[in-house]
Design a protein around this motif. Structure first.
Motif, PDB file in Angstrom:
ATOM      1  N   VAL A 220       0.838  -1.201   0.000  1.00 53.42           N
ATOM      2  CA  VAL A 220       0.000   0.000   0.000  1.00 53.42           C
ATOM      3  C   VAL A 220       0.872   1.251   0.000  1.00 53.42           C
ATOM      4  O   VAL A 220       0.625   2.208  -0.742  1.00 53.42           O
ATOM      5  CB  VAL A 220      -0.963  -0.017   1.205  1.00 53.42           C
ATOM      6  CG1 VAL A 220      -1.621   1.333   1.401  1.00 53.42           C
ATOM      7  CG2 VAL A 220      -2.014  -1.096   1.027  1.00 53.42           C
ATOM      8  N   VAL A 221       1.910   1.246   0.824  1.00 54.31           N
ATOM      9  CA  VAL A 221       2.800   2.408   0.904  1.00 54.31           C
ATOM     10  C   VAL A 221       3.537   2.620  -0.413  1.00 54.31           C
ATOM     11  O   VAL A 221       3.621   3.751  -0.912  1.00 54.31           O
ATOM     12  CB  VAL A 221       3.794   2.237   2.075  1.00 54.31           C
ATOM     13  CG1 VAL A 221       4.892   3.284   2.022  1.00 54.31           C
ATOM     14  CG2 VAL A 221       3.055   2.307   3.395  1.00 54.31           C
ATOM     15  N   VAL A 222       4.041   1.555  -0.999  1.00 55.05           N
ATOM     16  CA  VAL A 222       4.754   1.675  -2.274  1.00 55.05           C
ATOM     17  C   VAL A 222       3.789   2.121  -3.369  1.00 55.05           C
ATOM     18  O   VAL A 222       4.132   2.951  -4.212  1.00 55.05           O
ATOM     19  CB  VAL A 222       5.439   0.336  -2.635  1.00 55.05           C
ATOM     20  CG1 VAL A 222       5.926   0.338  -4.066  1.00 55.05           C
ATOM     21  CG2 VAL A 222       6.575   0.068  -1.684  1.00 55.05           C
ATOM     22  N   GLY A 223       2.566   1.597  -3.360  1.00 56.11           N
ATOM     23  CA  GLY A 223       1.572   2.024  -4.355  1.00 56.11           C
ATOM     24  C   GLY A 223       1.224   3.493  -4.220  1.00 56.11           C
ATOM     25  O   GLY A 223       1.089   4.205  -5.217  1.00 56.11           O
ATOM     26  N   ALA A 224       1.103   3.974  -2.979  1.00 60.44           N
ATOM     27  CA  ALA A 224       0.795   5.395  -2.768  1.00 60.44           C
ATOM     28  C   ALA A 224       1.959   6.272  -3.218  1.00 60.44           C
ATOM     29  O   ALA A 224       1.742   7.331  -3.831  1.00 60.44           O
ATOM     30  CB  ALA A 224       0.480   5.643  -1.300  1.00 60.44           C
ATOM     31  N   ALA A 225       3.172   5.836  -2.950  1.00 60.89           N
ATOM     32  CA  ALA A 225       4.341   6.610  -3.380  1.00 60.89           C
ATOM     33  C   ALA A 225       4.427   6.647  -4.904  1.00 60.89           C
ATOM     34  O   ALA A 225       4.717   7.695  -5.498  1.00 60.89           O
ATOM     35  CB  ALA A 225       5.614   6.010  -2.787  1.00 60.89           C
ATOM     36  N   PHE A 226       4.168   5.524  -5.550  1.00 57.24           N
ATOM     37  CA  PHE A 226       4.191   5.487  -7.018  1.00 57.24           C
ATOM     38  C   PHE A 226       3.107   6.387  -7.599  1.00 57.24           C
ATOM     39  O   PHE A 226       3.351   7.129  -8.556  1.00 57.24           O
ATOM     40  CB  PHE A 226       3.991   4.051  -7.507  1.00 57.24           C
ATOM     41  CG  PHE A 226       3.858   3.960  -8.998  1.00 57.24           C
ATOM     42  CD1 PHE A 226       4.970   4.093  -9.801  1.00 57.24           C
ATOM     43  CD2 PHE A 226       2.624   3.768  -9.577  1.00 57.24           C
ATOM     44  CE1 PHE A 226       4.860   4.023 -11.174  1.00 57.24           C
ATOM     45  CE2 PHE A 226       2.497   3.699 -10.954  1.00 57.24           C
ATOM     46  CZ  PHE A 226       3.614   3.824 -11.755  1.00 57.24           C
TER      47      PHE A 226
ATOM     48  N   GLU B  97       1.796   9.029  -6.242  1.00 54.53           N
ATOM     49  CA  GLU B  97       2.177  10.418  -6.031  1.00 54.53           C
ATOM     50  C   GLU B  97       3.225  10.859  -7.046  1.00 54.53           C
ATOM     51  O   GLU B  97       3.139  11.941  -7.605  1.00 54.53           O
ATOM     52  CB  GLU B  97       2.708  10.575  -4.595  1.00 54.53           C
ATOM     53  CG  GLU B  97       2.948  12.009  -4.171  1.00 54.53           C
ATOM     54  CD  GLU B  97       4.337  12.484  -4.490  1.00 54.53           C
ATOM     55  OE1 GLU B  97       4.494  13.685  -4.740  1.00 54.53           O
ATOM     56  OE2 GLU B  97       5.260  11.662  -4.537  1.00 54.53           O
ATOM     57  N   ARG B  98       4.228   9.996  -7.306  1.00 53.09           N
ATOM     58  CA  ARG B  98       5.242  10.339  -8.310  1.00 53.09           C
ATOM     59  C   ARG B  98       4.628  10.455  -9.698  1.00 53.09           C
ATOM     60  O   ARG B  98       4.968  11.363 -10.462  1.00 53.09           O
ATOM     61  CB  ARG B  98       6.345   9.280  -8.324  1.00 53.09           C
ATOM     62  CG  ARG B  98       7.317   9.390  -7.196  1.00 53.09           C
ATOM     63  CD  ARG B  98       8.576   8.557  -7.428  1.00 53.09           C
ATOM     64  NE  ARG B  98       8.335   7.217  -7.924  1.00 53.09           N
ATOM     65  CZ  ARG B  98       8.225   6.131  -7.174  1.00 53.09           C
ATOM     66  NH1 ARG B  98       8.347   6.219  -5.872  1.00 53.09           N
ATOM     67  NH2 ARG B  98       8.019   4.942  -7.725  1.00 53.09           N
ATOM     68  N   LEU B  99       3.712   9.544 -10.024  1.00 56.37           N
ATOM     69  CA  LEU B  99       3.061   9.585 -11.331  1.00 56.37           C
ATOM     70  C   LEU B  99       2.232  10.850 -11.486  1.00 56.37           C
ATOM     71  O   LEU B  99       2.293  11.516 -12.525  1.00 56.37           O
ATOM     72  CB  LEU B  99       2.184   8.343 -11.513  1.00 56.37           C
ATOM     73  CG  LEU B  99       1.435   8.232 -12.831  1.00 56.37           C
ATOM     74  CD1 LEU B  99       2.422   8.092 -13.981  1.00 56.37           C
ATOM     75  CD2 LEU B  99       0.484   7.058 -12.787  1.00 56.37           C
ATOM     76  N   GLU B 100       1.473  11.210 -10.459  1.00 56.58           N
ATOM     77  CA  GLU B 100       0.659  12.425 -10.539  1.00 56.58           C
ATOM     78  C   GLU B 100       1.525  13.673 -10.651  1.00 56.58           C
ATOM     79  O   GLU B 100       1.179  14.611 -11.362  1.00 56.58           O
ATOM     80  CB  GLU B 100      -0.254  12.519  -9.317  1.00 56.58           C
ATOM     81  CG  GLU B 100      -1.390  11.518  -9.353  1.00 56.58           C
ATOM     82  CD  GLU B 100      -2.220  11.524  -8.080  1.00 56.58           C
ATOM     83  OE1 GLU B 100      -1.806  12.182  -7.088  1.00 56.58           O
ATOM     84  OE2 GLU B 100      -3.272  10.880  -8.068  1.00 56.58           O
ATOM     85  N   ARG B 101       2.679  13.668  -9.963  1.00 61.49           N
ATOM     86  CA  ARG B 101       3.579  14.822 -10.061  1.00 61.49           C
ATOM     87  C   ARG B 101       4.142  14.943 -11.467  1.00 61.49           C
ATOM     88  O   ARG B 101       4.197  16.035 -12.036  1.00 61.49           O
ATOM     89  CB  ARG B 101       4.721  14.678  -9.052  1.00 61.49           C
ATOM     90  CG  ARG B 101       5.618  15.909  -9.044  1.00 61.49           C
ATOM     91  CD  ARG B 101       6.789  15.846  -8.088  1.00 61.49           C
ATOM     92  NE  ARG B 101       6.520  15.086  -6.895  1.00 61.49           N
ATOM     93  CZ  ARG B 101       7.370  14.199  -6.386  1.00 61.49           C
ATOM     94  NH1 ARG B 101       8.524  13.959  -6.969  1.00 61.49           N
ATOM     95  NH2 ARG B 101       7.091  13.538  -5.287  1.00 61.49           N
ATOM     96  N   ARG B 102       4.544  13.805 -12.066  1.00 63.08           N
ATOM     97  CA  ARG B 102       5.067  13.847 -13.428  1.00 63.08           C
ATOM     98  C   ARG B 102       4.008  14.310 -14.431  1.00 63.08           C
ATOM     99  O   ARG B 102       4.293  15.081 -15.344  1.00 63.08           O
ATOM    100  CB  ARG B 102       5.576  12.462 -13.847  1.00 63.08           C
ATOM    101  CG  ARG B 102       6.786  11.962 -13.090  1.00 63.08           C
ATOM    102  CD  ARG B 102       8.064  12.655 -13.524  1.00 63.08           C
ATOM    103  NE  ARG B 102       8.337  12.537 -14.919  1.00 63.08           N
ATOM    104  CZ  ARG B 102       9.190  11.687 -15.457  1.00 63.08           C
ATOM    105  NH1 ARG B 102       9.867  10.878 -14.700  1.00 63.08           N
ATOM    106  NH2 ARG B 102       9.375  11.657 -16.751  1.00 63.08           N
ATOM    107  N   LEU B 103       2.768  13.818 -14.251  1.00 59.68           N
ATOM    108  CA  LEU B 103       1.687  14.252 -15.146  1.00 59.68           C
ATOM    109  C   LEU B 103       1.400  15.735 -14.984  1.00 59.68           C
ATOM    110  O   LEU B 103       1.135  16.435 -15.970  1.00 59.68           O
ATOM    111  CB  LEU B 103       0.429  13.426 -14.875  1.00 59.68           C
ATOM    112  CG  LEU B 103       0.481  11.970 -15.325  1.00 59.68           C
ATOM    113  CD1 LEU B 103      -0.769  11.227 -14.870  1.00 59.68           C
ATOM    114  CD2 LEU B 103       0.640  11.875 -16.821  1.00 59.68           C
TER     115      LEU B 103
END
Length: 95
Positions: free
Chosen positions: A36-42, A44-50
């Motif tokens: 869950v933590v790794v999925g949330a971090a991913f 967040e990174r994806l949304e920041r890149r978008l």
């Protein structure tokens, strides 16, 4: 090794089985919490890149619009002849 043997003799086979089941359940819960933590971090990174990509796209679009409006203002201020390169204002937007 003698410590493990003495612990085994104190707990008995039921205690050892309970300990093994407890370790398994805790490990499973920890594994899922980690996912869950790794999925949330991913996410967040994806949304920041978008968001960065969208911001760059909007900046490029604004730059094109600003350049088109500057050319239109320059064309409106320049006299309409071949040397100045001015355009007549016919009311249509060219950008």
């Amino acid at each position: 090794m003698s410590i493990l043997t003495s612990l085994w003799s104190l707990m008995g086979w039921r205690g050892a089985a309970g300990l093994a089941i407890g370790v398994m359940l805790a490990g499973t819960a920890g594994y899922h919490a980690g996912r869950v933590v790794v999925g949330a971090a991913f996410k967040e990174r994806l949304e920041r890149r978008l968001a960065e990509f969208e911001l760059r796209r909007l900046e490029r679009e604004n730059d094109r619009t600003d350049a088109a409006l500057a050319a239109r203002r320059q064309a409106e201020r320049a006299p309409f002849d071949d040397l100045a390169g001015g355009l007549p204002d016919d009311g249509f937007r060219r950008d």
